[in-house]
Design a protein around this motif. Sequence first.
Motif, PDB file in Angstrom:
ATOM      1  N   THR A  25       1.002  -1.296   0.060  1.00  0.00           N
ATOM      2  CA  THR A  25       0.108   0.006  -0.112  1.00  0.00           C
ATOM      3  C   THR A  25       0.843   1.179  -0.167  1.00  0.00           C
ATOM      4  O   THR A  25       1.763   1.323   0.785  1.00  0.00           O
ATOM      5  CB  THR A  25      -0.929  -0.013   1.287  1.00  0.00           C
ATOM      6  OG1 THR A  25      -1.652  -1.319   1.230  1.00  0.00           O
ATOM      7  CG2 THR A  25      -1.790   1.265   1.074  1.00  0.00           C
ATOM      8  N   ILE A  26       0.523   2.119  -0.927  1.00  0.00           N
ATOM      9  CA  ILE A  26       1.242   3.314  -0.972  1.00  0.00           C
ATOM     10  C   ILE A  26       0.378   4.668  -0.252  1.00  0.00           C
ATOM     11  O   ILE A  26      -0.780   4.608  -0.205  1.00  0.00           O
ATOM     12  CB  ILE A  26       1.659   3.696  -2.489  1.00  0.00           C
ATOM     13  CG1 ILE A  26       2.586   5.086  -2.327  1.00  0.00           C
ATOM     14  CG2 ILE A  26       0.451   4.194  -3.284  1.00  0.00           C
ATOM     15  CD1 ILE A  26       3.131   5.343  -3.729  1.00  0.00           C
ATOM     16  N   SER A  27       0.896   5.373   0.440  1.00  0.00           N
ATOM     17  CA  SER A  27       0.272   6.521   1.145  1.00  0.00           C
ATOM     18  C   SER A  27       1.373   7.861   1.200  1.00  0.00           C
ATOM     19  O   SER A  27       2.564   7.544   1.075  1.00  0.00           O
ATOM     20  CB  SER A  27      -0.260   6.245   2.287  1.00  0.00           C
ATOM     21  OG  SER A  27       0.861   5.872   3.271  1.00  0.00           O
ATOM     22  N   ARG A  28       0.602   8.847   1.477  1.00  0.00           N
ATOM     23  CA  ARG A  28       1.469  10.006   1.563  1.00  0.00           C
ATOM     24  C   ARG A  28       1.094  10.818   2.777  1.00  0.00           C
ATOM     25  O   ARG A  28      -0.281  10.939   3.146  1.00  0.00           O
ATOM     26  CB  ARG A  28       1.670  11.018   0.306  1.00  0.00           C
ATOM     27  CG  ARG A  28       0.379  11.362  -0.315  1.00  0.00           C
ATOM     28  CD  ARG A  28       0.662  12.012  -1.474  1.00  0.00           C
ATOM     29  NE  ARG A  28       1.515  13.108  -1.800  1.00  0.00           N
ATOM     30  CZ  ARG A  28       1.897  13.411  -2.807  1.00  0.00           C
ATOM     31  NH1 ARG A  28       1.603  12.707  -3.993  1.00  0.00           N
ATOM     32  NH2 ARG A  28       3.130  14.508  -2.972  1.00  0.00           N
ATOM     33  N   ASP A  29       2.025  11.449   3.097  1.00  0.00           N
ATOM     34  CA  ASP A  29       1.545  12.544   4.287  1.00  0.00           C
ATOM     35  C   ASP A  29       2.284  13.898   3.946  1.00  0.00           C
ATOM     36  O   ASP A  29       3.372  14.140   4.087  1.00  0.00           O
ATOM     37  CB  ASP A  29       1.940  12.156   5.657  1.00  0.00           C
ATOM     38  CG  ASP A  29       1.688  13.197   6.756  1.00  0.00           C
ATOM     39  OD1 ASP A  29       1.516  14.399   6.372  1.00  0.00           O
ATOM     40  OD2 ASP A  29       1.675  12.866   7.926  1.00  0.00           O
ATOM     41  N   ASN A  30       1.283  14.892   3.115  1.00  0.00           N
ATOM     42  CA  ASN A  30       2.042  16.078   2.638  1.00  0.00           C
ATOM     43  C   ASN A  30       2.740  17.109   3.779  1.00  0.00           C
ATOM     44  O   ASN A  30       3.480  17.816   3.509  1.00  0.00           O
ATOM     45  CB  ASN A  30       1.001  16.795   1.548  1.00  0.00           C
ATOM     46  CG  ASN A  30       0.729  15.966   0.510  1.00  0.00           C
ATOM     47  OD1 ASN A  30       1.659  15.382   0.018  1.00  0.00           O
ATOM     48  ND2 ASN A  30      -0.405  16.056  -0.157  1.00  0.00           N
ATOM     49  N   ALA A  31       1.980  16.908   4.908  1.00  0.00           N
ATOM     50  CA  ALA A  31       2.327  17.704   5.931  1.00  0.00           C
ATOM     51  C   ALA A  31       3.894  17.322   6.337  1.00  0.00           C
ATOM     52  O   ALA A  31       4.526  18.267   7.028  1.00  0.00           O
ATOM     53  CB  ALA A  31       1.640  17.752   7.301  1.00  0.00           C
ATOM     54  N   LYS A  32       4.383  16.202   6.129  1.00  0.00           N
ATOM     55  CA  LYS A  32       5.558  15.658   6.621  1.00  0.00           C
ATOM     56  C   LYS A  32       6.215  15.685   5.498  1.00  0.00           C
ATOM     57  O   LYS A  32       7.471  14.945   5.604  1.00  0.00           O
ATOM     58  CB  LYS A  32       5.369  14.219   7.480  1.00  0.00           C
ATOM     59  CG  LYS A  32       4.835  14.388   8.857  1.00  0.00           C
ATOM     60  CD  LYS A  32       4.450  13.210   9.427  1.00  0.00           C
ATOM     61  CE  LYS A  32       3.853  13.293  10.804  1.00  0.00           C
ATOM     62  NZ  LYS A  32       3.989  11.941  11.558  1.00  0.00           N
ATOM     63  N   VAL A  57       6.414   9.933   1.813  1.00  0.00           N
ATOM     64  CA  VAL A  57       5.476   8.906   1.037  1.00  0.00           C
ATOM     65  C   VAL A  57       6.086   7.712   1.753  1.00  0.00           C
ATOM     66  O   VAL A  57       7.131   7.399   2.030  1.00  0.00           O
ATOM     67  CB  VAL A  57       5.526   9.101  -0.476  1.00  0.00           C
ATOM     68  CG1 VAL A  57       6.853   8.824  -0.745  1.00  0.00           C
ATOM     69  CG2 VAL A  57       4.525   8.252  -1.003  1.00  0.00           C
ATOM     70  N   TYR A  58       5.086   6.762   1.684  1.00  0.00           N
ATOM     71  CA  TYR A  58       5.429   5.350   2.411  1.00  0.00           C
ATOM     72  C   TYR A  58       4.912   4.173   1.405  1.00  0.00           C
ATOM     73  O   TYR A  58       4.301   4.567   0.740  1.00  0.00           O
ATOM     74  CB  TYR A  58       4.269   5.217   3.736  1.00  0.00           C
ATOM     75  CG  TYR A  58       4.537   6.240   4.606  1.00  0.00           C
ATOM     76  CD1 TYR A  58       3.731   7.538   4.827  1.00  0.00           C
ATOM     77  CD2 TYR A  58       5.616   6.546   5.617  1.00  0.00           C
ATOM     78  CE1 TYR A  58       3.637   8.585   5.686  1.00  0.00           C
ATOM     79  CE2 TYR A  58       5.847   7.313   6.684  1.00  0.00           C
ATOM     80  CZ  TYR A  58       5.049   8.551   6.519  1.00  0.00           C
ATOM     81  OH  TYR A  58       5.231   9.532   7.534  1.00  0.00           O
TER      82      TYR A  58
END
Length: 124
Positions: free
Chosen positions: A69-76, A79-80
């Motif tokens: 699974t790919i995800s992202r945290d734009n505040a940080k 991308v994971y």
Amino acid sequence: QVQLVESGGGLVQSGGSLRLSCAASGRTFSSYAMGWFRQAPGKERDFVAAIKWGVGSTYVADAVKGRFTISRDNAKNTVYLQMNNLKPEDTAVYYCAASSTAWGSRRVGDYDYWGQGTRVTVSS
């Protein structure tokens, strides 16, 4: 200019899990589509997963669908890639990449920036 630094790789047994992280520099991280690729010894660099600008659509390769699974945290600015049920054939160096023009592309040439990679080894 965007600089990408991957982390989280390592040695894991078959069936185990790892989470890779890719930290990006620059204030415009949210304007880039992000991707993960991998390259096994002696093989070409292959597409793994991609995520669109902002927070939204994702796309994963058939070989890892249902496990990664790919995800992202734009505040940080991160991308994971969550990798579950790992298999020996997942062994490779994993690269993070950023594209300003092409979201979801499987083509290496569509990505503008690349990290140095993080090695994942899955033992049987």
